[in-house]
Each structure stands twice: as C-alpha cells, then as structure tokens.
Design a protein around this motif. Sequence first.
Motif, PDB file in Angstrom:
ATOM      1  N   VAL A 143       1.903   7.031 -13.489  1.00 27.96           N
ATOM      2  CA  VAL A 143       2.403   6.207 -12.383  1.00 27.96           C
ATOM      3  C   VAL A 143       1.447   5.048 -12.085  1.00 27.96           C
ATOM      4  O   VAL A 143       1.878   3.984 -11.671  1.00 27.96           O
ATOM      5  CB  VAL A 143       2.622   7.082 -11.128  1.00 27.96           C
ATOM      6  N   GLY A 144       0.152   5.254 -12.303  1.00 28.64           N
ATOM      7  CA  GLY A 144      -0.820   4.180 -12.101  1.00 28.64           C
ATOM      8  C   GLY A 144      -1.547   4.204 -10.773  1.00 28.64           C
ATOM      9  O   GLY A 144      -1.749   3.157 -10.159  1.00 28.64           O
ATOM     10  N   TYR A 145      -1.963   5.388 -10.335  1.00 29.75           N
ATOM     11  CA  TYR A 145      -2.733   5.475  -9.092  1.00 29.75           C
ATOM     12  C   TYR A 145      -4.047   4.721  -9.240  1.00 29.75           C
ATOM     13  O   TYR A 145      -4.618   4.644 -10.325  1.00 29.75           O
ATOM     14  CB  TYR A 145      -3.021   6.944  -8.742  1.00 29.75           C
ATOM     15  N   ASP A 146      -4.541   4.191  -8.111  1.00 27.38           N
ATOM     16  CA  ASP A 146      -5.812   3.462  -8.098  1.00 27.38           C
ATOM     17  C   ASP A 146      -6.988   4.358  -7.744  1.00 27.38           C
ATOM     18  O   ASP A 146      -8.105   4.113  -8.202  1.00 27.38           O
ATOM     19  CB  ASP A 146      -5.738   2.293  -7.104  1.00 27.38           C
ATOM     20  N   ILE A 152      -0.141  -4.462  -5.457  1.00 28.67           N
ATOM     21  CA  ILE A 152       0.182  -3.059  -5.154  1.00 28.67           C
ATOM     22  C   ILE A 152      -1.096  -2.243  -5.240  1.00 28.67           C
ATOM     23  O   ILE A 152      -1.904  -2.423  -6.156  1.00 28.67           O
ATOM     24  CB  ILE A 152       1.224  -2.495  -6.147  1.00 28.67           C
ATOM     25  N   LEU A 153      -1.267  -1.330  -4.296  1.00 27.66           N
ATOM     26  CA  LEU A 153      -2.390  -0.393  -4.272  1.00 27.66           C
ATOM     27  C   LEU A 153      -1.813   0.997  -4.032  1.00 27.66           C
ATOM     28  O   LEU A 153      -1.060   1.202  -3.080  1.00 27.66           O
ATOM     29  CB  LEU A 153      -3.362  -0.768  -3.143  1.00 27.66           C
ATOM     30  N   LEU A 172       0.855  -1.184   0.000  1.00 25.26           N
ATOM     31  CA  LEU A 172       0.000   0.000   0.000  1.00 25.26           C
ATOM     32  C   LEU A 172       0.887   1.230   0.000  1.00 25.26           C
ATOM     33  O   LEU A 172       1.668   1.450   0.924  1.00 25.26           O
ATOM     34  CB  LEU A 172      -0.912   0.019   1.234  1.00 25.26           C
ATOM     35  N   LEU A 173       0.781   2.022  -1.061  1.00 32.25           N
ATOM     36  CA  LEU A 173       1.542   3.268  -1.160  1.00 32.25           C
ATOM     37  C   LEU A 173       0.550   4.420  -1.167  1.00 32.25           C
ATOM     38  O   LEU A 173      -0.449   4.379  -1.887  1.00 32.25           O
ATOM     39  CB  LEU A 173       2.374   3.307  -2.445  1.00 32.25           C
ATOM     40  N   THR A 174       0.829   5.428  -0.367  1.00 30.77           N
ATOM     41  CA  THR A 174      -0.046   6.591  -0.328  1.00 30.77           C
ATOM     42  C   THR A 174       0.777   7.869  -0.425  1.00 30.77           C
ATOM     43  O   THR A 174       1.917   7.930   0.041  1.00 30.77           O
ATOM     44  CB  THR A 174      -0.878   6.647   0.973  1.00 30.77           C
ATOM     45  N   THR A 175       0.175   8.855  -1.051  1.00 33.93           N
ATOM     46  CA  THR A 175       0.736  10.198  -1.068  1.00 33.93           C
ATOM     47  C   THR A 175      -0.353  11.123  -0.552  1.00 33.93           C
ATOM     48  O   THR A 175      -1.540  10.784  -0.555  1.00 33.93           O
ATOM     49  CB  THR A 175       1.178  10.616  -2.489  1.00 33.93           C
ATOM     50  N   ASN A 176       0.062  12.285  -0.116  1.00 35.56           N
ATOM     51  CA  ASN A 176      -0.883  13.257   0.427  1.00 35.56           C
ATOM     52  C   ASN A 176      -0.191  14.615   0.455  1.00 35.56           C
ATOM     53  O   ASN A 176       1.019  14.700   0.669  1.00 35.56           O
ATOM     54  CB  ASN A 176      -1.281  12.845   1.849  1.00 35.56           C
ATOM     55  N   ASP A 177      -0.960  15.658   0.223  1.00 36.04           N
ATOM     56  CA  ASP A 177      -0.424  17.023   0.299  1.00 36.04           C
ATOM     57  C   ASP A 177       0.806  17.203  -0.576  1.00 36.04           C
ATOM     58  O   ASP A 177       1.800  17.796  -0.163  1.00 36.04           O
ATOM     59  CB  ASP A 177      -0.109  17.404   1.746  1.00 36.04           C
ATOM     60  N   MET A 178       0.729  16.742  -1.811  1.00 40.12           N
ATOM     61  CA  MET A 178       1.858  16.916  -2.729  1.00 40.12           C
ATOM     62  C   MET A 178       1.977  18.367  -3.192  1.00 40.12           C
ATOM     63  O   MET A 178       3.068  18.826  -3.499  1.00 40.12           O
ATOM     64  CB  MET A 178       1.725  15.975  -3.927  1.00 40.12           C
ATOM     65  N   HIS A 179       0.869  19.058  -3.295  1.00 41.60           N
ATOM     66  CA  HIS A 179       0.838  20.484  -3.660  1.00 41.60           C
ATOM     67  C   HIS A 179       1.677  20.792  -4.900  1.00 41.60           C
ATOM     68  O   HIS A 179       2.360  21.812  -4.963  1.00 41.60           O
ATOM     69  CB  HIS A 179       1.272  21.357  -2.480  1.00 41.60           C
TER      70      HIS A 179
END
Length: 175
Positions: free
Chosen positions: A86-89, A56-57, A6-13
């Motif tokens: 990149v292939g986000y879900d 992968i998620l 599980l990969l997460t991103t947040n607040d990339m701005h």
Amino acid sequence: EIIIHLLTTNDMHGGIAEDKAYWLNPEYPPDVVGAAGFSNYLNELRLEALENDEGILILDGGNFFQGTPLGMLDNGKTMIEWFNRVGYDAIVPGRYDFISGTSNLNNLINIADFPFLGANLICNDCPIISKNFKPYIIQEIQGIKIGILGIINSEIHDLVLSENLQGVNMLYEKL
C-alpha cells in the motif's frame, strides 16, 4: 495552496478482510471495506493527487496484527507485506505489536519498506537494532518538510508481558 492528504490507520489487529462494523451500529452495521477496498481508495487518491499536484502521507498508530487468525498466523508478516504494498510512510508500534516478543518485532521491522518509530524507546541488549527503527523521520512532501515523531505508550511495561520486552526500557517512565 498546498494540499497533503494525511491517512492514518490504528488498531487494525490483522483485520484486513471485509467485515461489518457492529461496534458502530449493532442493529444495522455498516460495511468495513477491508484491505482491497482501502488499496483501491488509495490508488484513486494517488491518481487524483498526482493530477492536482497534491501530496499523500500514510501512517499507522500500531496494534496492527494481533487479534485475528490472519494477523497471528505469521505474527504480522502478512500485515507488513500489505503495508509495503500500500505504501505506508511510517508506523509506531503499539502494545500488541510486542505480543510475540522483540525478536519478532525486529523481524517485522527488517522486512518493512518504511520505518518503525519510537523516540522514547531504549533498547539495551534487545533485538530491536535495525536501520528501520528510528525516533523520528522528516518527510518532504510538496516542498514542505514534515517531522513525524513516534511515541510509544510509556506504560508499556504495565501492558505487555515482561518476557516480550527483553531489554526494552522507556526514555521516561510514568510519574
């Protein structure tokens, strides 16, 4: 044993360029790899996951484009194109993702190869009417069904200018 990364991103701005993480250590800031480094990491992880029969998620928690000239130049289009590559879900929009209004957000939703999630968002007479805007999704990875529910900050009306939230209501309001 079933393994799902599980990969997460947040607040990339909009921050997909290499940078220094001064917020972590002002005196000796570590490097932030940027979009190319993250893409390379994902490519290597995908190969490893394929070899080991793993899943992968990839998810994002919003506030993805406002904050840098790159992100604001085209109101998030470059960021969505990168997420597609990149292939986000899935992604849940954050408060800053409404900064250019619901019409812009709908345009971004329509070019995304993945859904935007918001189970608690009601959109009466606003442009967010898209096949890619859903309350939740169910992904099957490695034979396991995973429910992903998107919840947008219920205080969105206190955090975003009203003209940027045309017709948007929350399923529940703060108490």
